[in-house]
Scaffold this active site. Structure first.
Site, PDB file in Angstrom:
ATOM      1  N   CYS A 117      81.221  12.538  -3.456  1.00  0.00           N
ATOM      2  CA  CYS A 117      82.217  13.585  -3.230  1.00  0.00           C
ATOM      3  C   CYS A 117      81.690  14.936  -3.714  1.00  0.00           C
ATOM      4  O   CYS A 117      81.281  15.060  -4.866  1.00  0.00           O
ATOM      5  CB  CYS A 117      83.495  13.229  -3.971  1.00  0.00           C
TER       6      CYS A 117
ATOM      7  N   ARG B   5      87.734   9.632   8.583  1.00  0.00           N
ATOM      8  CA  ARG B   5      88.659  10.475   9.343  1.00  0.00           C
ATOM      9  C   ARG B   5      89.188   9.802  10.596  1.00  0.00           C
ATOM     10  O   ARG B   5      90.360   9.967  10.951  1.00  0.00           O
ATOM     11  CB  ARG B   5      87.986  11.814   9.669  1.00  0.00           C
TER      12      ARG B   5
HETATM   13  C1  FMN Z   1      90.480  14.826   3.146  1.00  0.00           C
HETATM   14  C2  FMN Z   1      89.323  13.949   2.755  1.00  0.00           C
HETATM   15  C3  FMN Z   1      89.308  13.358   1.514  1.00  0.00           C
HETATM   16  C4  FMN Z   1      88.248  12.524   1.142  1.00  0.00           C
HETATM   17  N1  FMN Z   1      88.297  11.892  -0.067  1.00  0.00           N
HETATM   18  C5  FMN Z   1      87.344  10.985  -0.362  1.00  0.00           C
HETATM   19  C6  FMN Z   1      87.441  10.183  -1.539  1.00  0.00           C
HETATM   20  O1  FMN Z   1      88.411  10.267  -2.303  1.00  0.00           O
HETATM   21  N2  FMN Z   1      86.445   9.301  -1.781  1.00  0.00           N
HETATM   22  C7  FMN Z   1      85.387   9.146  -0.927  1.00  0.00           C
HETATM   23  O2  FMN Z   1      84.525   8.313  -1.171  1.00  0.00           O
HETATM   24  N3  FMN Z   1      85.275   9.892   0.167  1.00  0.00           N
HETATM   25  C8  FMN Z   1      86.225  10.784   0.473  1.00  0.00           C
HETATM   26  N4  FMN Z   1      86.122  11.507   1.632  1.00  0.00           N
HETATM   27  C9  FMN Z   1      84.935  11.322   2.488  1.00  0.00           C
HETATM   28  C10 FMN Z   1      85.137  10.192   3.471  1.00  0.00           C
HETATM   29  O3  FMN Z   1      85.383   8.979   2.804  1.00  0.00           O
HETATM   30  C11 FMN Z   1      83.891  10.001   4.338  1.00  0.00           C
HETATM   31  O4  FMN Z   1      82.802   9.667   3.513  1.00  0.00           O
HETATM   32  C12 FMN Z   1      83.533  11.237   5.140  1.00  0.00           C
HETATM   33  O5  FMN Z   1      84.687  11.888   5.664  1.00  0.00           O
HETATM   34  C13 FMN Z   1      82.588  10.870   6.282  1.00  0.00           C
HETATM   35  O6  FMN Z   1      83.083   9.790   7.036  1.00  0.00           O
HETATM   36  P1  FMN Z   1      84.011   9.984   8.347  1.00  0.00           P
HETATM   37  O7  FMN Z   1      83.226  10.861   9.284  1.00  0.00           O
HETATM   38  O8  FMN Z   1      84.238   8.592   8.869  1.00  0.00           O
HETATM   39  O9  FMN Z   1      85.279  10.664   7.902  1.00  0.00           O
HETATM   40  C14 FMN Z   1      87.163  12.317   2.025  1.00  0.00           C
HETATM   41  C15 FMN Z   1      87.192  12.929   3.294  1.00  0.00           C
HETATM   42  C16 FMN Z   1      88.259  13.724   3.661  1.00  0.00           C
HETATM   43  C17 FMN Z   1      88.268  14.347   5.047  1.00  0.00           C
END
Ligand code: FMN
Length: 319
Positions: free
Chosen positions: A83, A217
């Site tokens: 993060c 997402r």
């Molecule tokens: C609003 C938001 C909050 C997130 N909070 C976390 C979190 O608490 N822990 C985490 O490991 N990743 C967090 N992420 C990252 C996502 O888990 C993920 O790694 C990242 O969005 C890429 O994957 P995706 O394209 O499938 O969303 C967050 C992403 C977003 C958009």
């Protein structure tokens, strides 16, 4: 996902897949050790299997928080090393720990000593000017030697100097091949890939290279895709065929929560993308936005909103 997901969201998602593993948003060790544990960690039994994600770097605190999570009944403890938010950087949590692999390994070893459930790590491929060939390898080998049971890799760097947390989820380029190479180098280690995976069809492609896929997402913004997880990835039957059936199945939970004083909006806010692309979706959202936020709003508001959606609405099959 911080500020997005919570226990209500996980109950909703669980009604679409029995098999997917659900993760909490990151909770810091400080909040867990000193905060209101019941509010932070409480969850519905239907959520299993569910992992608690920790943010922290002090091995003793990580061990304490992991033990508390195990006592609450979580099925896995996951450590966040990905993060990029400023708050997180200041507190030595999250992606900045990619620069301190020995400390992360100590944290994993401490958690492994404290709990019997699996301990896993979610990381980036590197940060800032690190060479991902080196940074991911060093981090991965360190935490695996310390006992980590799996690795979840968000397949892009985090650029901690110069990009906002939001930009850090999109701008550093995705490098899926780097994650595939990690799996090839550590064939005995379960490797789960994450980042930009938009559909279950894409997930299937990744599974020819790695052991698992994590959707962030896409799962939140287009939750109907989860209706295809069990059939598409596990060769199992989905719990429900349509989102409308999911809502029907969720009504007893919603009624129970409302009776305990939960605000309807704190549950229905997760439903914004439920009918993506279906006639009536906008009216559904508008009804919830106007009526669902009022104090005392009851489950009838959700029923009325659902009635505005085309009766024939079924889960889009191109998930
Ligand atoms: C609003 C938001 C909050 C997130 N909070 C976390 C979190 O608490 N822990 C985490 O490991 N990743 C967090 N992420 C990252 C996502 O888990 C993920 O790694 C990242 O969005 C890429 O994957 P995706 O394209 O499938 O969303 C967050 C992403 C977003 C958009």
């Amino acid at each position: 996902m911080m500020d997005w997901t919570d226990r209500h969201c996980r109950v909703f998602h669980r009604l679409m897949s029995r098999r997917a593993r659900l993760y909490t948003e990151m909770l810091t060790t400080g909040a867990i050790i000193h905060g209101d544990r019941r509010r932070l960690l409480g969850f519905d039994p239907s959520e299993h299997p569910v992992a608690l994600q920790l943010g922290g770097s002090d091995p003793a605190d990580l061990a304490d928080a992991a033990e508390i999570g195990e006592d609450f009944g979580y099925d896995e403890i996951n450590l966040n090393v990905g993060c990029p938010s400023d708050r997180v950087k200041d507190g030595r949590f999250g992606a900045c720990l990619m620069a301190e692999p020995a400390l992360v390994a100590d944290g994993v070893a401490a958690m492994k000593r404290a709990v019997r459930i699996p301990v896993t790590v979610k990381c980036r491929i590197g940060i800032d000017d690190q060479d991902p060939e080196v940074s991911l390898d060093v981090l991965a080998r360190g935490v695996i030697a310390a006992g980590s049971d799996a690795l979840i890799v968000h397949a892009r760097k985090a650029w901690l100097n110069g990009l906002s947390p939001k930009e850090n989820r999109d701008i550093p380029p995705l490098d899926y091949d780097r994650v595939y190479r990690l799996k090839a180098a550590l064939p005995h280690v379960p490797v789960i890939i994450n980042g930009g995976i938009a559909s279950i069809a894409e997930a299937r492609q990744h599974l020819t290279h790695v052991d698992g896929v994590m959707l962030g997402r896409a799962a939140y913004q287009e939750p109907w895709r989860l209706l295809n997880v069990d059939a598409g990835l596990f060769d199992a039957t989905a719990p429900h065929a349509t989102i409308k059936q999911v809502f029907e199945a969720m009504m007893p939970y919603i009624e129970r929560e409302l009776a305990q004083g939960t605000w309807l909006h704190s549950i229905t806010r997760h439903f914004v993308g439920a009918f993506h692309g279906v006639p009536g979706a906008r009216a559904f959202r508008r009804h919830l936005a106007e009526k669902g936020v009022k104090p005392g709003a009851g489950a009838d508001v959700l029923r009325e909103a659902i009635a505005l959606v085309d009766e024939r609405a079924v889960a889009p099959m191109a998930a």
